[in-house]
Each structure stands twice: as structure tokens, then as C-alpha cells.
Write a protein that holds these residues in place. Structure first.
Motif, PDB file in Angstrom:
ATOM      1  N   VAL A 382     106.717  62.160  86.300  1.00 60.13           N
ATOM      2  CA  VAL A 382     107.135  63.200  85.354  1.00 60.13           C
ATOM      3  C   VAL A 382     108.412  62.735  84.668  1.00 60.13           C
ATOM      4  N   VAL A 383     108.512  63.006  83.329  1.00 65.03           N
ATOM      5  CA  VAL A 383     109.721  62.684  82.597  1.00 65.03           C
ATOM      6  C   VAL A 383     109.881  63.692  81.471  1.00 65.03           C
ATOM      7  N   TRP A 384     111.144  64.023  81.170  1.00 65.33           N
ATOM      8  CA  TRP A 384     111.458  64.923  80.059  1.00 65.33           C
ATOM      9  C   TRP A 384     111.601  64.113  78.773  1.00 65.33           C
ATOM     10  N   SER A 385     111.349  64.775  77.650  1.00 64.40           N
ATOM     11  CA  SER A 385     111.638  64.169  76.353  1.00 64.40           C
ATOM     12  C   SER A 385     113.144  64.160  76.135  1.00 64.40           C
ATOM     13  N   ALA A 386     113.600  63.358  75.209  1.00 63.43           N
ATOM     14  CA  ALA A 386     115.032  63.226  74.953  1.00 63.43           C
ATOM     15  C   ALA A 386     115.663  64.536  74.494  1.00 63.43           C
ATOM     16  N   ASP A 387     114.878  65.435  73.844  1.00 67.08           N
ATOM     17  CA  ASP A 387     115.439  66.689  73.357  1.00 67.08           C
ATOM     18  C   ASP A 387     115.317  67.815  74.384  1.00 67.08           C
ATOM     19  N   SER A 388     114.824  67.502  75.590  1.00 63.81           N
ATOM     20  CA  SER A 388     114.714  68.471  76.697  1.00 63.81           C
ATOM     21  C   SER A 388     113.704  69.573  76.446  1.00 63.81           C
ATOM     22  N   ASN A 389     112.810  69.396  75.479  1.00 58.93           N
ATOM     23  CA  ASN A 389     111.840  70.450  75.176  1.00 58.93           C
ATOM     24  C   ASN A 389     110.438  70.157  75.699  1.00 58.93           C
ATOM     25  N   LEU A 391     107.746  68.178  78.495  1.00 55.82           N
ATOM     26  CA  LEU A 391     107.511  67.515  79.773  1.00 55.82           C
ATOM     27  C   LEU A 391     106.289  66.609  79.638  1.00 55.82           C
ATOM     28  N   HIS A 392     106.466  65.326  79.993  1.00 55.35           N
ATOM     29  CA  HIS A 392     105.359  64.380  80.000  1.00 55.35           C
ATOM     30  C   HIS A 392     105.021  64.060  81.453  1.00 55.35           C
ATOM     31  N   PHE A 393     103.758  63.996  81.774  1.00 56.05           N
ATOM     32  CA  PHE A 393     103.422  63.553  83.129  1.00 56.05           C
ATOM     33  C   PHE A 393     102.153  62.712  83.097  1.00 56.05           C
ATOM     34  N   ALA A 394     102.084  61.791  84.043  1.00 59.42           N
ATOM     35  CA  ALA A 394     100.935  60.886  84.144  1.00 59.42           C
ATOM     36  C   ALA A 394     100.039  61.362  85.271  1.00 59.42           C
ATOM     37  N   VAL A 401      90.663  55.983  84.540  1.00 55.73           N
ATOM     38  CA  VAL A 401      91.653  55.783  83.482  1.00 55.73           C
ATOM     39  C   VAL A 401      92.831  56.709  83.735  1.00 55.73           C
ATOM     40  N   ALA A 402      94.037  56.198  83.486  1.00 53.68           N
ATOM     41  CA  ALA A 402      95.224  57.034  83.586  1.00 53.68           C
ATOM     42  C   ALA A 402      95.418  57.785  82.268  1.00 53.68           C
ATOM     43  N   GLU A 403      96.122  58.920  82.368  1.00 53.77           N
ATOM     44  CA  GLU A 403      96.334  59.746  81.180  1.00 53.77           C
ATOM     45  C   GLU A 403      97.750  60.299  81.195  1.00 53.77           C
ATOM     46  N   LEU A 404      98.382  60.287  80.023  1.00 56.89           N
ATOM     47  CA  LEU A 404      99.676  60.938  79.855  1.00 56.89           C
ATOM     48  C   LEU A 404      99.452  62.218  79.064  1.00 56.89           C
ATOM     49  N   VAL A 405      99.918  63.366  79.630  1.00 57.37           N
ATOM     50  CA  VAL A 405      99.766  64.672  78.984  1.00 57.37           C
ATOM     51  C   VAL A 405     101.151  65.233  78.713  1.00 57.37           C
ATOM     52  N   SER A 406     101.345  65.825  77.524  1.00 58.99           N
ATOM     53  CA  SER A 406     102.634  66.404  77.147  1.00 58.99           C
ATOM     54  C   SER A 406     102.508  67.912  77.004  1.00 58.99           C
ATOM     55  N   TYR A 407     103.488  68.644  77.605  1.00 55.36           N
ATOM     56  CA  TYR A 407     103.505  70.104  77.573  1.00 55.36           C
ATOM     57  C   TYR A 407     104.811  70.590  76.979  1.00 55.36           C
ATOM     58  N   ASP A 408     104.723  71.714  76.298  1.00 56.22           N
ATOM     59  CA  ASP A 408     105.930  72.438  75.892  1.00 56.22           C
ATOM     60  C   ASP A 408     106.524  73.038  77.159  1.00 56.22           C
ATOM     61  N   ALA A 409     107.789  72.668  77.475  1.00 57.60           N
ATOM     62  CA  ALA A 409     108.382  73.072  78.746  1.00 57.60           C
ATOM     63  C   ALA A 409     108.605  74.573  78.833  1.00 57.60           C
ATOM     64  N   SER A 410     108.728  75.265  77.709  1.00 57.82           N
ATOM     65  CA  SER A 410     108.994  76.701  77.728  1.00 57.82           C
ATOM     66  C   SER A 410     107.712  77.516  77.766  1.00 57.82           C
ATOM     67  N   THR A 411     106.703  77.102  76.987  1.00 60.38           N
ATOM     68  CA  THR A 411     105.483  77.908  76.879  1.00 60.38           C
ATOM     69  C   THR A 411     104.339  77.367  77.731  1.00 60.38           C
ATOM     70  N   GLY A 412     104.421  76.094  78.097  1.00 59.36           N
ATOM     71  CA  GLY A 412     103.323  75.497  78.849  1.00 59.36           C
ATOM     72  C   GLY A 412     102.187  75.019  77.983  1.00 59.36           C
ATOM     73  N   VAL A 449     103.160  51.809  75.110  1.00 60.36           N
ATOM     74  CA  VAL A 449     103.981  52.696  74.293  1.00 60.36           C
ATOM     75  C   VAL A 449     103.063  53.831  73.848  1.00 60.36           C
ATOM     76  N   LEU A 450     103.320  55.042  74.374  1.00 57.83           N
ATOM     77  CA  LEU A 450     102.395  56.165  74.224  1.00 57.83           C
ATOM     78  C   LEU A 450     102.982  57.220  73.312  1.00 57.83           C
ATOM     79  N   ASP A 451     102.147  57.717  72.404  1.00 60.01           N
ATOM     80  CA  ASP A 451     102.528  58.814  71.518  1.00 60.01           C
ATOM     81  C   ASP A 451     101.476  59.904  71.696  1.00 60.01           C
ATOM     82  N   THR A 452     101.831  60.946  72.449  1.00 54.68           N
ATOM     83  CA  THR A 452     100.842  61.987  72.750  1.00 54.68           C
ATOM     84  C   THR A 452     100.555  62.867  71.538  1.00 54.68           C
TER      85      THR A 452
END
Length: 577
Positions: A382-389, A391-394, A401-412, A449-452
Motif C-alpha cells: 500500500v502507498v499514498w499518492s503525493a497529494d495524500s488523496n 491510496l494505491h495498493f497491489a 497477474v498482479a494488479e495495482l488499484v487506486s482508490y479515493d481515500a475519502s470516498t472509497g 511505471v504504472l498510471d491507474t
């Protein structure tokens, strides 16, 4: 000069008609046509002429040197010390007038002698000895020839013998000496014994000044003896963290300040020994100070510093604890499900834990839960984005296959996802300032280098094994595997720096906030590496049994290492600049 003498026929013999009848008077001459005298010798040579009638013989010689006389029918005198050859004519005559004459060549050779006293030397060193033959002749001129040199590398330059032997033992040199000024070939062969001793065994050690936590590499050496050297400590003990290998290599990173004397012994393959005493001084390291350790009921899975670097969030498989570093006091503790990974937002306000198929988000100061995002499966990183908004997790995805998923930390809300690499437990991820995420996977090579948001995946250095990754300034990243660190340009994919760290198998890689230091760990050490030149600055030993994970405080002055049995090790770095 070398030649045959000649005999001159006598004059007509006289006829003696005495009482006994008619007798013919004739002189017989037995003088050898080639006469050899040894230089310096006493000469007494019977000229050997006889008269058939028994009359007395008188001799006259031509070419007789001053040192030679005819006395009573003998050549007598003392030969000179000079070799040479001369002509001599001797005439024999009796009172009846009968005459015989003989010409001869007499020569003055000399017997050659040479000192054959055994030579003494040591193996591995060259011996130079002047050869000194003699034959008593003052005009001798010797030439020396090397016939054989058993076991040696040997030469003769004029009269100088040079020889060297690699191994001890008893050998023989065979040398011929010839006097080229002698009138006849004058030579002799000599056998000279050579006794080669072993070079005395010696050990070379020097006092050592080193620094606490700094990797030390020193080599003790030996010379002489029979080779096959092995080194060992026979008196005293080495400072903690240092060890001596059999080949004389002293290495390690000393853990404590200390001064002590140690006796080192070397033994060769025939049991010869030599000893040396070395004083080892370990000075304190101003760059790093152990800050103690924190003990928990269960070994912490991760340790994360608070935004002001005064507290630690310790996550075990069942709990989260907020601990004050200065007092080692637990401020608050929560029971949670199975903890896989944790991360603190860059603004320091939220703390996220991946647990039991959900991302649980807590207020960083109170540890009150503020959100829970159902993700369906446990996240492995798990890692946060630089702007703290964000959450990325693998996580694992169907089809290995592995997957990286990105969530809005406030709304989910799901913001995007992207596949990368292969499913496995060795994922490492780190966030870039522009919202992209760096990832490595143990089952795949290269850096992803992943761009969700756009759903794109780019592979950097696809042929290089990369188990760990850390974002670095200037759109670059550090990656590592085994004992090798590489800095990669994320735009071009070029490897712009490569450094090797000796004696480790990489188990962790973390960068200081300012990008100056890389903190590299294996199961035994935490190593601080200067990113400017790849030099190892300090090497700090870790408690045994660790599978370390490292975290750097936001102020860059402290490192926490977890993974040991119920222990988090804290280290203060005071010289980071």
C-alpha cells in the motif's frame, strides 16, 4: 705451440779395434720429442743418451732457458709460473766424436683447481658468487661454462655465477673451467653442492584504526616458509563485528568503540609459525548513534514515523500501536485483523492499513477509524499518492497477474487500475510526485511505471532483475537485487549509475527524504549508502533473526528497522547533509 721433435742421424760411427774385436761406437738418444712440465714444479729429467761402447756422454743444448740447466745428464731446474711452449735442441757427444741430436718441444701447462665448498642460500632469492679457478699460472685466463644446474635458474656472466631456487633442498651445479692461455687444452669439470634453506617465515601486521559501524577491510600477509599460509587469532579477541578469515583478511563493521591488542599467528603447510601483535582501535562514529529499541508483544510488521518524527506507528499482524519514541511509551493501541501493509499519508494526517480484504483508514493523531474501503482481497503493498488523496495498493488478479488499484481515500471510489508483472508476494511499490506509481514484482524483471488513471503500464529496464524500488529526485528511481544497486532514468530507461555492496543479499531499500542517502538492509546489517558516489558510509549490525523492513523519518535523521523478534531497532543519523 704444439709439434713433434726430430732426431738428427749421428755422424759416421767410430770403429774400435780393441782386444774384444771390432766394435762400432754409436749413441742412442731416448729424449721424448714432446716434454711437459707443470708450472712451478721442480724438474729433474734424464736426457737418456747412451753410447754403444759405454763411453761417457756430454750434452749441449740450444734454446735452454735460464731456469733450466743440464747437470749430470739431467735437465734440472724450477719451472716458472707462466704457461707456454718452447723449442729445445739437445746434442749428445762422446769422446770418440760420436754425435746424436734430438729436437723437442717442451710445454708448461697447469692443472686447474676450483673451490667446490657447498654454497648456502635461501629459496626464492638470487645468489651471486664469483667463480675462482686457479692453476698456479700467472697468465691464466679462465672461461667458465655451465654444464647443468639441477633445479635452478642459473647463468654465468664472465666469472660471475647467478642462481636462484624456488624450493628448498640440496642441489648440484656442474661447471667447466678452461684456461684459454694454456699451450694445451687445460680444462676441468667441477661439481658444486648447493644447499637451499627455506626463507624464515614472517608475518606482516600493522596497527589498525577504524570507526564504529564503518566497513573495515585489512589484509595481513606472510612471507617465507613453505607457503599455504593460514592465519588465526591465538591471543586476545577481535572487536565485536570484526572477523579474521584463514587467508588473513580482517573484515566486518565493528559495533562498539574499543581498543585492544590481538596476537595473530600464521602457520605454513609444514607447520612453521610466526606471530605478530596488532592493536585495533575502534573510534566512535559521529554519523550514527543507536537510539535503542522498542519491544512489542508480537514482532512488528512495519514501523512508520509520524510527520514530526517523534512517534512510531507499529503494526503487527493483529495490532496497531502508536509509540512515543523518547519515552518508549505506547500512547494508543488497536486490535485489527490480519495486517499486510501500512502507510502514512505524506501530509501526516491519515494512516492506512490493508487488513482482511479492506483498506482501513485512521486519523493519524487519534487512531480513530475514518474510513474503510472494501477491496475484496488482501493487499500486499500500500502507498499514498503525493497529494495524500489517493491510496494505491497491489493485489493478485486472476490469470497469475498482479494488479495495482487506486482508490479515493475519502470516498472509497475506484479511480482506476492497471495490470503488471506476475502474481507473487514480492511486490514493492512507491509513489511518484506526478501520481504515477513505481512497482517491482519478484516473479518479473524490470521496473513498472504504472498510471491507474490512464490504465497504462510501462516497463523500464525489462532485462534487469529488480526486487526493490525507491523513487528518487530528477525523475529517476533506485532499484536493487542481490548486492547491486542501480539508478534508472525513468524517461529514457537508461541505467545512469551502478553500485555494488559487498557481502549482502538485498532485503530492503529505502531512500532519505532529501534523496542523499539510500538505506540498504539484509538479514544482518543496515547500510547507509551515499547516492552521489555509491560509497558505503556506515554498516550497522542488526539483531539476529531479522527479515528487515526499513523506514526513514521525515526529518531524515532516524531509521527504524523492523522484522526482528518483537523488536524495532532505532538508529539516529546525525551527520546527514
Amino acid at each position: 705451440m704444439d709439434g713433434e721433435g726430430s732426431e738428427v742421424e749421428p755422424a759416421d760411427p767410430e770403429i774400435d779395434q780393441g782386444a774384444g774385436g771390432i766394435q762400432i761406437d754409436k749413441i742412442e738418444f731416448s729424449l721424448n720429442p714432446r716434454i711437459s712440465f707443470t708450472v712451478g714444479s721442480e724438474i729433474d729429467l734424464d736426457l737418456g743418451a747412451t753410447s754403444s761402447t759405454g763411453l761417457a756422454i756430454a750434452y749441449v743444448a740450444e734454446g735452454l732457458p735460464s731456469w733450466l740447466n743440464i747437470i749430470d745428464g739431467h735437465l734440472r731446474g724450477t719451472a716458472p709460473s707462466t704457461t707456454g711452449s718452447f723449442n729445445l735442441t739437445v746434442t749428445a757427444k762422446n769422446e770418440k766424436g760420436s754425435v746424436a741430436q734430438r729436437s723437442a718441444v717442451y710445454v708448461l701447462p697447469a692443472h686447474i683447481e676450483m673451490n667446490t665448498t657447498p654454497l648456502q642460500m635461501v629459496s626464492g632469492q638470487a645468489l651471486s658468487v664469483p667463480l675462482q679457478a686457479s692453476n698456479g699460472a700467472s697468465n691464466a685466463n679462465f672461461v667458465y661454462t655451465l654444464i647443468s644446474a639441477q633445479g635452478a635458474t642459473a647463468t654465468i656472466d664472465e666469472s660471475m655465477l647467478t642462481a636462484s631456487y624456488a624450493l628448498p633442498g640440496t642441489y648440484e651445479l656442474v661447471i667447466e673451467a678452461q684456461d684459454v692461455n694454456s699451450p694445451q687444452i687445460s680444462r676441468n669439470t667441477f661439481r658444486i653442492p648447493v644447499v637451499v634453506d627455506v626463507i624464515p617465515l614472517t608475518i606482516s601486521v600493522a596497527d589498525l584504526d577504524t570507526t564504529q559501524y564503518v566497513t573495515t577491510l585489512e589484509r595481513f600477509t606472510a612471507a617465507g616458509g613453505w607457503g599455504g599460509y593460514q592465519f588465526r587469532v591465538v591471543e586476545g579477541s577481535l572487536p565485536a563485528g570484526l572477523s579474521l578469515k584463514w587467508d588473513g583478511t580482517l573484515s566486518g563493521a565493528p559495533r562498539d568503540t574499543d581498543t585492544r591488542s590481538v596476537t595473530i599467528e600464521v602457520v605454513d603447510n609444514k607447520g612453521l609459525t610466526a606471530r605478530g601483535v596488532v592493536t585495533i582501535t575502534v573510534k566512535g562514529n559521529p554519523a550514527i548513534t543507536p537510539a535503542g529499541s522498542l519491544t512489542t508483544a508480537v514482532g512488528p510488521y512495519s514501523a512508520i514515523f509520524s510527520a514530526d518524527s517523534s512517534q512510531l506507528y507499529l503494526a503487527t499482524n493483529q495490532t496497531i500501536s502508536l509509540v512515543d519514541i523518547a519515552t518508549s511509551t505506547t500512547i494508543k493501541q488497536l486490535k485489527i485483523g490480519t495486517n499486510r501493509s501500512a502507510a502514512l499519508s505524506p501530509d501526516g494526517n491519515r494512516y492506512a492499513v490493508a487488513s482482511d480484504g479492506a483498506l482501513q483508514v485512521y486519523d493519524a493523531k487519534t487512531l480513530e477509524k475514518v474510513n474503510e474501503i472494501k477491496v475484496g482481497t488482501s493487499a500486499m503493498a500500500v502507498v499514498w499518492s503525493a497529494d495524500s488523496n489517493t491510496l494505491h495498493f497491489a493485489r493478485s488478479k486472476s490469470g497469475s497477474v498482479a494488479e495495482l488499484v487506486s482508490y479515493d481515500a475519502s470516498t472509497g471510489a475506484v479511480l482506476g487500475s492497471v495490470a503488471f508483472g506476475k502474481t507473487g508476494s514480492g511486490w514493492r511499490i512507491d509513489a511518484l510526485a506526478d501520481g504515477r506509481v513505481l512497482a517491482t514484482a519478484s516473479g518479473s524483471s524490470g521496473i513498472y511505471v504504472l498510471d491507474t488513471l490512464s490504465g497504462t503500464t510501462r516497463v523500464i529496464t525489462p532485462t534487469l532483475t529488480s526486487y526493490f524500488v525507491a523513487a528518487a529526485p530528477g525523475n529517476t528511481a533506485w532499484t536493487g537485487a542481490g548486492g547491486t544497486l542501480r539508478r534508472v532514468d525513468l524517461e529514457t530507461g537508461d541505467v545512469i549509475a551502478t553500485h555494488s555492496i559487498k557481502g549482502i543479499v538485498l532485503a530492503g531499500l529505502t531512500m532519505s527524504p532529501d534523496g542523499r542517502w539510500l538505506y540498504v538492509s539484509d538479514s544482518r546489517n543496515l547500510i547507509a549508502v551515499d547516492t552521489r558516489d555509491g560509497s558505503e558510509v556506515v554498516r550497522v549490525p542488526l539483531p539476529s533473526g531479522m527479515s528487515p523492513r526499513t523506514t526513514v523519518s521525515p526529518d531524515g535523521r532516524m531509521v527504524a528497522v523492523t522484522g526482528g523478534p518483537n523488536t524495532t531497532t532505532l538508529l539516529k543519523f546525525t551527520a546527514s547533509d
